[in-house]
Design a protein around this motif. Structure first.
Motif, short mmCIF file in Angstrom:
data_model
loop_
_atom_site.label_atom_id
_atom_site.label_comp_id
_atom_site.label_asym_id
_atom_site.label_seq_id
_atom_site.Cartn_x
_atom_site.Cartn_y
_atom_site.Cartn_z
N THR A 29 16.89 -27.42 -49.95
CA THR A 29 17.64 -26.15 -49.92
C THR A 29 18.76 -26.19 -48.89
OG1 THR A 29 16.08 -25.14 -48.35
CG2 THR A 29 15.64 -24.81 -50.70
N MET A 32 22.05 -26.97 -50.36
CA MET A 32 22.73 -25.87 -51.06
C MET A 32 23.57 -25.06 -50.06
SD MET A 32 19.51 -24.84 -53.49
CE MET A 32 20.36 -23.77 -54.63
N TYR A 33 23.03 -24.82 -48.86
CA TYR A 33 23.81 -24.12 -47.83
C TYR A 33 24.99 -24.99 -47.40
CZ TYR A 33 20.19 -20.59 -47.64
OH TYR A 33 19.33 -19.58 -47.98
N ALA A 35 26.51 -27.20 -49.31
CA ALA A 35 27.47 -27.26 -50.41
C ALA A 35 28.39 -26.04 -50.39
CB ALA A 35 26.73 -27.33 -51.75
N ILE A 71 27.18 -24.33 -57.99
CA ILE A 71 26.42 -25.29 -57.18
C ILE A 71 25.25 -25.82 -58.00
CG2 ILE A 71 24.93 -25.50 -55.14
CD1 ILE A 71 26.82 -23.44 -53.82
N GLU A 72 25.14 -27.15 -58.05
CA GLU A 72 24.04 -27.78 -58.78
C GLU A 72 23.37 -28.81 -57.89
OE1 GLU A 72 25.49 -28.65 -63.19
OE2 GLU A 72 27.06 -28.97 -61.70
N VAL A 73 22.06 -28.88 -57.96
CA VAL A 73 21.34 -29.90 -57.20
C VAL A 73 20.36 -30.62 -58.12
CG1 VAL A 73 21.52 -28.83 -54.91
CG2 VAL A 73 19.64 -28.18 -56.43
N THR A 82 24.06 -33.57 -54.99
CA THR A 82 24.52 -32.18 -54.93
C THR A 82 25.92 -32.13 -55.52
OG1 THR A 82 23.33 -31.91 -52.84
CG2 THR A 82 24.97 -30.24 -53.36
N VAL A 84 29.37 -29.53 -56.56
CA VAL A 84 30.06 -28.25 -56.49
C VAL A 84 31.17 -28.28 -57.55
CG1 VAL A 84 31.47 -26.70 -55.09
CG2 VAL A 84 29.58 -27.95 -54.03
N LEU A 115 21.69 -17.93 -52.82
CA LEU A 115 21.02 -19.24 -52.84
C LEU A 115 19.50 -19.10 -52.99
CD1 LEU A 115 23.12 -21.38 -50.36
CD2 LEU A 115 23.36 -21.09 -52.81
N GLN A 119 17.24 -20.85 -55.75
CA GLN A 119 16.09 -21.69 -55.35
C GLN A 119 14.82 -21.25 -56.07
OE1 GLN A 119 16.34 -21.16 -51.09
NE2 GLN A 119 18.33 -22.17 -51.05
#
Ligand code: DC
Length: 229
Positions: A29, A32-33, A35, A71-73, A82, A84, A115, A119
């Motif tokens: 996670t 994601m922050y 990104a 945003i993709e992970v 990751t 963007v 986010l 998640q």
């Protein structure tokens, strides 16, 4: 499964190792922050106020644009990329510039709302289960996780680990880490029912083994499709 703890505690290597050992998916996670922070920097930090705490962080402008980037992970523990807006930013999000600014972005409520929603969806969709690492997984994102781990280590050990990864000085890393710990404190509480593991004197293999053992002992963890396991 939730793995929370401060930076440098070894959360990432541990969570990926546990996911591999148990055949689960993996979610970083923090990436994601990072990104979202990378995207705001790319938009022009001056225009967003990102990282300008001293001058007053412009939370409003960050909140207004938080939904813009896609945003993709990946949840593959062997290939955790990751993206963007379709661009692979797996390396870009690890720069010292992003690291220095991510706490300022992560504390904006609209950022967390977006986010955390993403998640929870990723966790709910994960088959047969997922190891999610972060700061607030056990407390906020997935409070019903079947196993919660709070991984920590002595400040100097954490700084040594990070400095070795990046080739930086241990002293500088420890000071920077203390600053980030303070900024991240509001969302970094240990869940009351999390198992505390101090990794200071343990090898990665030992930590992974301990958590995988705990997980196996908790009924059928590795083979349920539960939202937050
Ligand atoms: O774990 P990391 O260093 O990649 O995390 C990057 C930043 O994101 C860190 O400053 C804390 C923040 N973060 C957060 O607020 N909540 C999470 N679940 C994960 C990370």
């Amino acid at each position: 499964m939730a793995v929370d703890g401060p930076s440098g505690s070894g959360k990432t290597s541990t969570s990926r190792g546990v996911a591999r050992a148990l055949g689960l998916r993996y979610l970083d996670t923090g990436a994601m922050y990072r990104a979202l922070t990378w995207w705001f920097i790319a938009q022009g930090a001056a225009g967003t106020g990102v990282g300008e705490e001293a001058a007053g962080l412009d939370e409003e402008r960050i909140a207004a644009r938080v939904a813009e980037p896609r945003i993709e992970v990946s949840t593959d523990p062997d290939d955790p990329w990751t993206r963007v807006d379709g661009r692979d930013v797996s390396d870009d999000i690890r720069t010292s510039e992003v690291t220095a600014r991510v706490s300022s972005v992560a504390r904006v409520p609209a950022v967390r709302e977006r986010l955390i929603g993403m998640q929870r969806e990723i966790i709910a969709d994960a088959e047969p289960g997922i190891v999610a690492e972060g700061r607030d997984i056990g407390t906020v994102v997935a409070p019903s996780a079947q196993l919660k781990v709070f991984l920590t280590a002595a400040s100097e050990a954490r700084a040594r680990r990070r400095a070795a990864e990046r080739g930086d000085a241990v002293d500088d890393t420890e000071a920077d880490q203390a600053r980030r710990d303070r900024l991240d404190a509001a969302q970094s509480a240990k869940a009351g029912d999390a198992v505390l593991i101090d990794a200071t004197d343990l090898t990665l293999e030992q930590v992974v083994g301990e958590i995988a053992g705990l997980a196996r002992r908790r009924s059928s963890l590795a083979c349920t499709g539960d939202a937050a396991n």
